[in-house]
Design a protein around this motif. Structure first.
Motif, PDB file in Angstrom:
ATOM      1  N   ILE A   1       0.835  -1.211   0.000  1.00  0.00           N
ATOM      2  CA  ILE A   1       0.000   0.000   0.000  1.00  0.00           C
ATOM      3  C   ILE A   1       0.860   1.248   0.000  1.00  0.00           C
ATOM      4  CG2 ILE A   1      -1.660   1.328   1.405  1.00  0.00           C
ATOM      5  CD1 ILE A   1      -2.863  -1.416   2.219  1.00  0.00           C
ATOM      6  N   LYS A   2       2.000   1.225   0.672  1.00  0.00           N
ATOM      7  CA  LYS A   2       2.908   2.371   0.667  1.00  0.00           C
ATOM      8  C   LYS A   2       3.445   2.651  -0.728  1.00  0.00           C
ATOM      9  CE  LYS A   2       4.549   2.186   5.455  1.00  0.00           C
ATOM     10  NZ  LYS A   2       5.721   1.963   6.343  1.00  0.00           N
TER      11      LYS A   2
ATOM     12  N   LYS B   1      -3.515   0.342  -3.846  1.00  0.00           N
ATOM     13  CA  LYS B   1      -4.569  -0.306  -4.619  1.00  0.00           C
ATOM     14  C   LYS B   1      -5.763  -0.619  -3.719  1.00  0.00           C
ATOM     15  CE  LYS B   1      -1.371  -2.519  -7.870  1.00  0.00           C
ATOM     16  NZ  LYS B   1      -0.900  -3.816  -8.423  1.00  0.00           N
ATOM     17  N   ALA B   2      -6.960  -0.422  -4.265  1.00  0.00           N
ATOM     18  CA  ALA B   2      -8.182  -0.648  -3.495  1.00  0.00           C
ATOM     19  C   ALA B   2      -8.260  -2.085  -2.991  1.00  0.00           C
ATOM     20  CB  ALA B   2      -9.405  -0.319  -4.345  1.00  0.00           C
ATOM     21  N   GLU B   3      -7.798  -3.025  -3.813  1.00  0.00           N
ATOM     22  CA  GLU B   3      -7.850  -4.436  -3.438  1.00  0.00           C
ATOM     23  C   GLU B   3      -6.988  -4.708  -2.212  1.00  0.00           C
ATOM     24  OE1 GLU B   3      -6.817  -8.830  -5.345  1.00  0.00           O
ATOM     25  OE2 GLU B   3      -7.005  -7.083  -6.654  1.00  0.00           O
ATOM     26  N   ASP B   4      -5.790  -4.119  -2.175  1.00  0.00           N
ATOM     27  CA  ASP B   4      -4.899  -4.304  -1.033  1.00  0.00           C
ATOM     28  C   ASP B   4      -5.455  -3.639   0.220  1.00  0.00           C
ATOM     29  OD1 ASP B   4      -3.111  -5.796  -2.485  1.00  0.00           O
ATOM     30  OD2 ASP B   4      -1.775  -4.112  -2.941  1.00  0.00           O
TER      31      ASP B   4
END
Length: 356
Positions: free
Chosen positions: A140-141, A145-148
Motif C-alpha cells: 500500500i505504501k 490499490k483498493a484491493e490491497d
C-alpha cells in the motif's frame, strides 16, 4: 476430501488413524512425519443395492485422513504444510486413564488439552496473518490499490479476533472474504471434529462424561462437532471375529462401532453427502458437497458426463428398495427426470444421460 488428525502426544491419535485407515504403525525411531490413509464411509445403502442388483463389485465413498506428529506441551505445531492442505481437523483429546501410559502433564484433563491445542492453532494463524498484513502495508505504501486496502482491513479483523484468543471459525465472513482467504488455509478457521478418546469405564456412559468434562459445552461453539470413541477398545475389537466384536459392543452398551461414528461425523462436518449409482457392473456411493447441482455431480463420475449432460434419472433410495427395481419405480411414477440445476439429495440413486 481430506481431514487432518492432530492432538497432544499420547492422546491416541495415531492409534485411531491406524484403525480408521488400516495403516500399519509407524516404524520406531526416525523423524516423525505426516502419514496419509483412506477410510471407507460406512453406508448400508450400498450393501442393500448390491443385494438387489448383484453387481460385480461395490464401492463405498471415502475420506482421506492425514496423521500429523503429536504436539508436546509448549511446543509449536509441526508439519503445517500437511495440515494446511486439509478441509477439516480431527482433534483427538485424551480422556482415558492408564498407569502404563502416563499423561505428559501428570493428569488427564480433556478440556484443558482441547483448549491448549486450540490455542496452538490460533498462534499459528496469528503468525500467518501478521506476516500477510505487513506485506499488504508495504504494498500500500508503494501503490495504494483498493484491493490491497480492502484485504488489509480484513486481515486487521483477523488479527483482532486471534489476539482475543478466539479461533477464526467464530468470526463471521462474507462469501467474498471467504474466497479471499481460501489460499491462506488458516487452521483455526477450519471446521473441527473433537474426538474424545475414552477408557472402558467412561465409554459406558459417554454422553454423561462429555457433559461432566466440559467437552460438550466446548463443542457448542461454531464449526465444532463432538463424538466419543475408545481407541483401546476399538483396537481390541479389531482382533475379534465380527460376532465376538458385536457381543463385546453389546456388553458395553455401544450401539455401533466407534470408528464408524468418527468417519460419519467427519463426513457430516465436511458438509458431504452421497448419491448412489447401481447396475450390473457396480453399486457405488459418490461423494459430493451438500447443495451440489446435478450437472456438477455428474462430473464426479467423469468430466465427459458433466460436459455432455442431458438429464439425470433420479429415484430416492427408499423408493427403489420398496419397488425392487428401476422398472417398477418407472411404473409407480417415482422415477423422475431432472435437469442440470436439480439439487442432488443424500441417497438419490441416479443415472446420468449424456452425449459427448
Amino acid at each position: 476430501m481430506k481431514a487432518g488428525i492432530l492432538g497432544l502426544t499420547l492422546a491416541g491419535k495415531s492409534t485411531l488413524f491406524q484403525l480408521l485407515t488400516g495403516t500399519q504403525a509407524a516404524a520406531p525411531g526416525g523423524r516423525p512425519e505426516a502419514r496419509v490413509g483412506v477410510a471407507r464411509v460406512p453406508d448400508p445403502r450400498v450393501d442393500r443395492l448390491a443385494a438387489i442388483f448383484q453387481p460385480k463389485k461395490r464401492t463405498l465413498a471415502t475420506v482421506e485422513y492425514v496423521d500429523v506428529p503429536g504436539v508436546a506441551k509448549g511446543e509449536a505445531l509441526v508439519d503445517l504444510p500437511a495440515l494446511r492442505g486439509v478441509d477439516a481437523l480431527v482433534h483427538v483429546v485424551r480422556a482415558f486413564e492408564s498407569d502404563n501410559v502416563p499423561h505428559p502433564d501428570g493428569s488427564v484433563d480433556p478440556l484443558r488439552d482441547a483448549k491448549m491445542l486450540e490455542l496452538e492453532l490460533i498462534l499459528a494463524d496469528l503468525g500467518t496473518v501478521e506476516r500477510r498484513k505487513e506485506r499488504l502495508e508495504a504494498n500500500i505504501k508503494k501503490a495504494s490499490k483498493a484491493e490491497d486496502v480492502a484485504e488489509r482491513a480484513l486481515f486487521l479483523r483477523l488479527k483482532e479476533t486471534l489476539e482475543a484468543e478466539k479461533p477464526l471459525r467464530e468470526m463471521g465472513t462474507t462469501e467474498e472474504e471467504g474466497l479471499r482467504l481460501r489460499g491462506y488455509a488458516l487452521l483455526s478457521g477450519k471446521p473441527m471434529l473433537l474426538v474424545a478418546n475414552l477408557g472402558e469405564a467412561e465409554i459406558r456412559e459417554a454422553a454423561a462424561f462429555l457433559q461432566r468434562s466440559g467437552l460438550a459445552a466446548f463443542a457448542r461453539k461454531p464449526g465444532i462437532a463432538l463424538c466419543a470413541v475408545s481407541a483401546p477398545i476399538e483396537a481390541e475389537m479389531a482382533d475379534l471375529s465380527p460376532e465376538d466384536a458385536k457381543a463385546f459392543r453389546e456388553d458395553l452398551s455401544l450401539a455401533e462401532p466407534g470408528l464408524e461414528r468418527v468417519i460419519r461425523s467427519t463426513y457430516d462436518l465436511l458438509g458431504l453427502i452421497s448419491f448412489l449409482t447401481t447396475g450390473e457392473d457396480e453399486c457405488r456411493a459418490w461423494t459430493i458437497r451438500r447443495g451440489t447441482r446435478a450437472q456438477v455431480a455428474a462430473g464426479t463420475i467423469h468430466s465427459d458426463i458433466e460436459r455432455g449432460f442431458i438429464r439425470a434419472q433420479v429415484v430416492p433410495f427408499e423408493e427403489l428398495v420398496a419397488a425392487g427395481s428401476i422398472a417398477a419405480c418407472r411404473e409407480r411414477g417415482s422415477l423422475r427426470l431432472e435437469g442440470r440445476d436439480y439439487e442432488v439429495k443424500d441417497g438419490d440413486v441416479i443415472e446420468f444421460r449424456h452425449n459427448v
